[in-house]
Design a protein around this motif. Structure first.
Motif, PDB file in Angstrom:
ATOM      1  N   SER A 263      -1.392   4.250   1.907  1.00  0.00           N
ATOM      2  CA  SER A 263      -1.443   3.724   3.278  1.00  0.00           C
ATOM      3  C   SER A 263      -2.733   4.126   3.979  1.00  0.00           C
ATOM      4  CB  SER A 263      -0.243   4.242   4.074  1.00  0.00           C
ATOM      5  OG  SER A 263       0.945   3.657   3.595  1.00  0.00           O
TER       6      SER A 263
ATOM      7  N   ASP B 277       0.828  -1.220   0.000  1.00  0.00           N
ATOM      8  CA  ASP B 277       0.000   0.000   0.000  1.00  0.00           C
ATOM      9  C   ASP B 277       0.858   1.263   0.000  1.00  0.00           C
ATOM     10  OD1 ASP B 277       0.837   0.404   2.627  1.00  0.00           O
ATOM     11  OD2 ASP B 277      -1.187   0.436   3.481  1.00  0.00           O
ATOM     12  N   ASP B 278       2.185   1.110   0.153  1.00  0.00           N
ATOM     13  CA  ASP B 278       3.073   2.280   0.157  1.00  0.00           C
ATOM     14  C   ASP B 278       3.362   2.782  -1.257  1.00  0.00           C
ATOM     15  OD1 ASP B 278       3.259   2.114   2.907  1.00  0.00           O
ATOM     16  OD2 ASP B 278       5.091   0.914   2.861  1.00  0.00           O
TER      17      ASP B 278
ATOM     18  N   THR C 223      -2.033  -2.662   3.492  1.00  0.00           N
ATOM     19  CA  THR C 223      -1.135  -3.810   3.357  1.00  0.00           C
ATOM     20  C   THR C 223      -1.863  -5.100   3.708  1.00  0.00           C
ATOM     21  OG1 THR C 223       0.694  -2.382   4.057  1.00  0.00           O
ATOM     22  CG2 THR C 223       1.074  -4.761   4.120  1.00  0.00           C
TER      23      THR C 223
ATOM     24  N   ASN D 288       5.553  -3.407   4.474  1.00  0.00           N
ATOM     25  CA  ASN D 288       5.049  -2.080   4.790  1.00  0.00           C
ATOM     26  C   ASN D 288       6.060  -1.283   5.602  1.00  0.00           C
ATOM     27  OD1 ASN D 288       2.796  -0.181   4.708  1.00  0.00           O
ATOM     28  ND2 ASN D 288       2.860  -0.387   6.933  1.00  0.00           N
TER      29      ASN D 288
END
Ligand code: MN
Length: 260
Positions: free
Chosen positions: A39, A8-9, A108, A94
């Motif tokens: 995030s 998700d980063d 994540t 993450n």
């Protein structure tokens, strides 16, 4: 083994690069990741915009940047990348921990959960950084995953169950081992900060400094704060079976019918 990697980063995070490099030594690996930092998007999906993908031009591993969130990355990856499905979804590493109830906000973790909902063995991996903008020690995560690969993949987890792993952001030699854990609690001070713009109108910004955490042995928080890798089995089935039984007892003891 076909392995789909997301995070998700965003595609430019060194964490996903470290994770994909481990995966590539284990099987046919493809990367589908958000084109920017998403995030704390949780288990969101993109409904009202087209989800476009572009090659990320990694030299050695097929990688794509996706105009979407981790859930979109898994679904697009399965349609456009692994047409015949894949055997493993990895989400991470993450740049920060996903412990306690923070798990519910995590993109994540949601990436792994989406894989599990497709019936694929899925694992979320996060680095437990606790000192502000400290070193995430992605190399510790990569080495731990390399060394524990067989153990992890042989764990008796069945989709839609999946794993959330938090690795302390410390040198590899200082990792004490791993613990199987359940979700604990963390508390924040000044969670949502009020500020004022030049026109004196208020606006709000999350900060999130941990001031207290449960130190109950057996929790994910306890494990990571004590130098252990935390492995938590999770399920997208949110049914509270304990309360379900209590409600049934309540209804029968009060001679209530669910129809009244
Ligand atoms: Mn993140």
């Amino acid at each position: 083994m076909r392995i789909l990697v997301t995070n998700d980063d965003g595609i430019d995070s060194p964490g996903i690069r470290a994770l994909a490099e481990v995966a590539a030594t284990k099987g046919q690996t493809m990367v589908f990741a958000p084109n920017s930092d998403k995030s704390a998007c949780g288990h969101a999906m993109t409904l009202h915009d087209p989800i476009r993908i572009l090659p990320a031009h990694w030299e050695d591993i097929p990688a794509y940047k996706v105009a979407g969130v981790p859930v979109d990355c898994i679904n697009v990856g399965l349609i456009s990348g692994f047409h015949e499905g894949c055997e493993l979804v990895l989400s991470g590493f993450n740049n920060g921990p996903n412990l306690g109830f923070d798990t519910t906000y995590s993109g994540t973790v949601a990436g792994a959960m989406e894989g599990a909902l497709h019936g694929i063995k899925s694992i979320a991996l996060s680095m437990g950084i606790f000192s502000g903008q400290g070193d995430p020690f992605f190399e510790t995560g990569a080495r731990w995953l390399q060394d524990n690969w067989e153990m992890l993949l042989n764990m008796p987890i069945a989709p839609p169950g999946f794993l959330s792993i938090n690795i302390p952001a410390i040198p590899y030699e200082e990792i004490k081992g791993f613990q199987i854990t359940h979700i604990g609690q963390k508390f924040y001070e000044g969670y949502l900060e009020q500020r004022h713009d030049p026109w004196s109108k208020p606006y709000y910004w999350y900060r999130g400094e941990v001031i207290h955490k449960t130190y109950k042995p057996g929790t994910d928080v306890y494990a990571v704060f004590n130098g252990y890798v935390s492995i938590t089995p999770l399920t997208p089935n949110w049914t509270d079976h304990g309360v379900l039984e209590k409600l049934e007892t309540y209804l029968s003891s009060a001679s209530l019918s669910s129809k009244t």
